[in-house]
Structures are given as structure tokens and as C-alpha cells.
Design a protein around this motif. Structure first.
Motif, PDB file in Angstrom:
ATOM      1  N   GLY A 114       0.799  -1.212   0.000  1.00  0.00           N
ATOM      2  CA  GLY A 114       0.000   0.000   0.000  1.00  0.00           C
ATOM      3  C   GLY A 114       0.836   1.269   0.000  1.00  0.00           C
ATOM      4  O   GLY A 114       0.296   2.374  -0.162  1.00  0.00           O
ATOM      5  N   ASN A 116       2.972   2.423  -2.233  1.00  0.00           N
ATOM      6  CA  ASN A 116       2.960   3.118  -3.514  1.00  0.00           C
ATOM      7  C   ASN A 116       1.718   3.980  -3.680  1.00  0.00           C
ATOM      8  O   ASN A 116       1.786   5.087  -4.210  1.00  0.00           O
ATOM      9  CB  ASN A 116       3.068   2.111  -4.664  1.00  0.00           C
ATOM     10  N   ARG A 117       0.572   3.507  -3.223  1.00  0.00           N
ATOM     11  CA  ARG A 117      -0.656   4.295  -3.348  1.00  0.00           C
ATOM     12  C   ARG A 117      -0.567   5.583  -2.531  1.00  0.00           C
ATOM     13  O   ARG A 117      -1.010   6.641  -2.980  1.00  0.00           O
ATOM     14  CB  ARG A 117      -1.865   3.464  -2.924  1.00  0.00           C
ATOM     15  N   HIS A 118       0.004   5.495  -1.339  1.00  0.00           N
ATOM     16  CA  HIS A 118       0.193   6.704  -0.533  1.00  0.00           C
ATOM     17  C   HIS A 118       1.134   7.678  -1.227  1.00  0.00           C
ATOM     18  O   HIS A 118       0.866   8.897  -1.276  1.00  0.00           O
ATOM     19  CB  HIS A 118       0.739   6.330   0.846  1.00  0.00           C
ATOM     20  N   LYS A 120       1.858   7.915  -4.461  1.00  0.00           N
ATOM     21  CA  LYS A 120       1.278   8.467  -5.676  1.00  0.00           C
ATOM     22  C   LYS A 120       0.196   9.490  -5.364  1.00  0.00           C
ATOM     23  O   LYS A 120       0.054  10.496  -6.067  1.00  0.00           O
ATOM     24  CB  LYS A 120       0.720   7.338  -6.552  1.00  0.00           C
ATOM     25  N   ILE A 154      -3.650   2.799 -10.252  1.00  0.00           N
ATOM     26  CA  ILE A 154      -3.817   4.118  -9.650  1.00  0.00           C
ATOM     27  C   ILE A 154      -4.537   5.082 -10.586  1.00  0.00           C
ATOM     28  O   ILE A 154      -4.623   6.282 -10.300  1.00  0.00           O
ATOM     29  CB  ILE A 154      -2.465   4.715  -9.210  1.00  0.00           C
ATOM     30  N   LEU A 194      -8.103   7.200  -5.585  1.00  0.00           N
ATOM     31  CA  LEU A 194      -6.796   6.902  -5.025  1.00  0.00           C
ATOM     32  C   LEU A 194      -6.770   7.206  -3.529  1.00  0.00           C
ATOM     33  O   LEU A 194      -6.146   6.464  -2.756  1.00  0.00           O
ATOM     34  CB  LEU A 194      -5.730   7.712  -5.770  1.00  0.00           C
ATOM     35  N   LYS A 197      -8.327   4.302  -1.799  1.00  0.00           N
ATOM     36  CA  LYS A 197      -7.424   3.136  -1.784  1.00  0.00           C
ATOM     37  C   LYS A 197      -6.290   3.322  -0.786  1.00  0.00           C
ATOM     38  O   LYS A 197      -5.873   2.376  -0.111  1.00  0.00           O
ATOM     39  CB  LYS A 197      -6.837   2.893  -3.180  1.00  0.00           C
ATOM     40  N   ALA A 198      -5.771   4.543  -0.720  1.00  0.00           N
ATOM     41  CA  ALA A 198      -4.619   4.820   0.138  1.00  0.00           C
ATOM     42  C   ALA A 198      -5.008   4.897   1.606  1.00  0.00           C
ATOM     43  O   ALA A 198      -4.261   4.476   2.480  1.00  0.00           O
ATOM     44  CB  ALA A 198      -3.919   6.102  -0.299  1.00  0.00           C
TER      45      ALA A 198
END
Length: 199
Positions: A114, A116-118, A120, A154, A194, A197-198
Motif C-alpha cells: 500500500g 505506492n498508493r500513498h 502516488k 492508480i 486513489l 485506496k490509500a
């Protein structure tokens, strides 16, 4: 609106991650990765393979910011309390309000966590809401299916493939997948998606 990103000391941060400009002393944080996980850079044009080349990797990143070519961040995972990897803005076209985002890598312990989502979310939020860009482009070696899947996850739109775009590390040439996010898409749905998700 930020007119020149290279004059800014950019800190992007939430409860999970901190991104800050890379410094020369940060080579020490990356050396363990190049020793233990050299395949992280399999598809990268800049592929450090030992301690000296990793030190040069960091020197180049710092120099390229000074020379207003690229803006490289080091990524710190607050949950793990460890440095996790790096990402950068490059091909910065400030007059046209566009940039590319890439040269992104994470150590194996940080992949599919997780993080990468934060990262991005913070990067795109900065790019579209503070820097006020119109377009952020991402590219990947067509063989790098994991990165391409992560881009699409993303919200990036795949636009096409540039054939024999760049030299690869095997002595041939790679085809590159082009993806992007536009400002209208960010504000239209991607920001909310996003963020959900984050967070």
C-alpha cells in the motif's frame, strides 16, 4: 502556482510516508538494496549494481536537481521506520505544464504493502493542486508488467507504445508503454479513488 519546481524544497508527507529531496548522504540508505536486491533495477536505464555505482546514482540525482533536469525524492516508510526507495519528476516542461514521473523503485519488503498508493496520492496531489500541471506522464518497459499494472491500478490511462524507444540493459532496445493522468481526470475521479485506496 509553482513556476520553478527546482527552487522549491518539497516535502510530501502523510501518516504513512514521507518524501523529501534526495541528498548526497542518502547513498547510505540505498546501499543495502543494491547489495541484497540488485534485480530491483532490471528494467531501469540507470541500474546500479554495486556500492560505487549506487553512490554515483545518488550523486547524479542531486546534480540533476541542481542543473534543473530532474527532481528526485527519497521515500521513507513511517510504518516500517525505514527508507523504502525513490521516485522522481523528469522531462519537466514547466512552460507547457507537463512532466514525467518515473525511475520509481521500492525494496521488496515495501512492494504490495500500500506504500505506492500513498506516495502516488501525495505526488499527484502536489503536481495538480500546487504545481498546477495539466499532465503527468509515466512510462515503463513493455516487459515490466508489474509496473504497468501498478500504473493502471492508480488510474493511469495507457496511451500507446513507443517501439524500440530506448536502449535496455541487455544490449538491445526496449519498447516503452506510455501512460498518463490529466488534471481533469485527477479532479474528476482519480483523486477520490486513489484517496480511498490509500486511506
Amino acid at each position: 502556482m509553482i513556476e520553478n519546481i527546482f527552487t522549491q524544497h518539497i516535502i510530501l508527507e502523510n501518516e504513512r510516508v514521507l518524501l523529501r529531496p534526495i541528498e548526497l548522504s542518502d547513498a547510505e540508505h540505498f546501499i543495502p538494496f543494491v547489495i541484497a536486491e540488485p534485480t530491483l533495477w532490471r528494467y531501469s536505464r540507470e541500474a546500479p549494481y554495486d556500492v560505487p555505482t549506487m553512490q554515483q546514482y545518488v550523486i547524479n540525482a542531486v546534480n540533476n536537481r541542481t542543473n534543473e533536469k530532474e527532481y528526485t525524492f527519497i521515500i521513507f516508510d513511517k510504518k516500517a521506520n525505514r527508507y523504502a526507495g525513490s521516485t522522481r519528476f523528469y522531462d519537466v516542461q514547466q512552460q507547457f505544464r507537463t512532466t514525467q514521473l518515473g525511475y520509481t523503485w521500492y525494496g521488496k519488503d515495501f512492494q504490495q504493502t500500500g506504500l505506492n498508493r500513498h506516495c502516488k496520492f501525495l505526488i499527484f496531489q502536489f503536481a495538480f493542486e500546487q504545481w498546477e500541471l495539466e499532465r503527468v506522464e509515466l512510462r515503463a518497459d513493455v516487459r515490466n508488467t508489474r509496473s504497468i499494472a501498478a500504473m493502471k491500478a492508480i488510474g493511469c490511462v495507457q496511451e500507446g507504445i513507443i517501439r524500440k524507444h530506448l536502449p535496455n540493459n541487455e544490449g538491445g532496445r526496449r519498447d516503452s508503454v506510455i501512460c498518463s493522468i490529466l488534471k481533469d481526470e485527477w479532479f474528476g475521479s482519480i483523486k477520490t479513488m486513489l484517496k480511498n485506496k490509500a486511506y
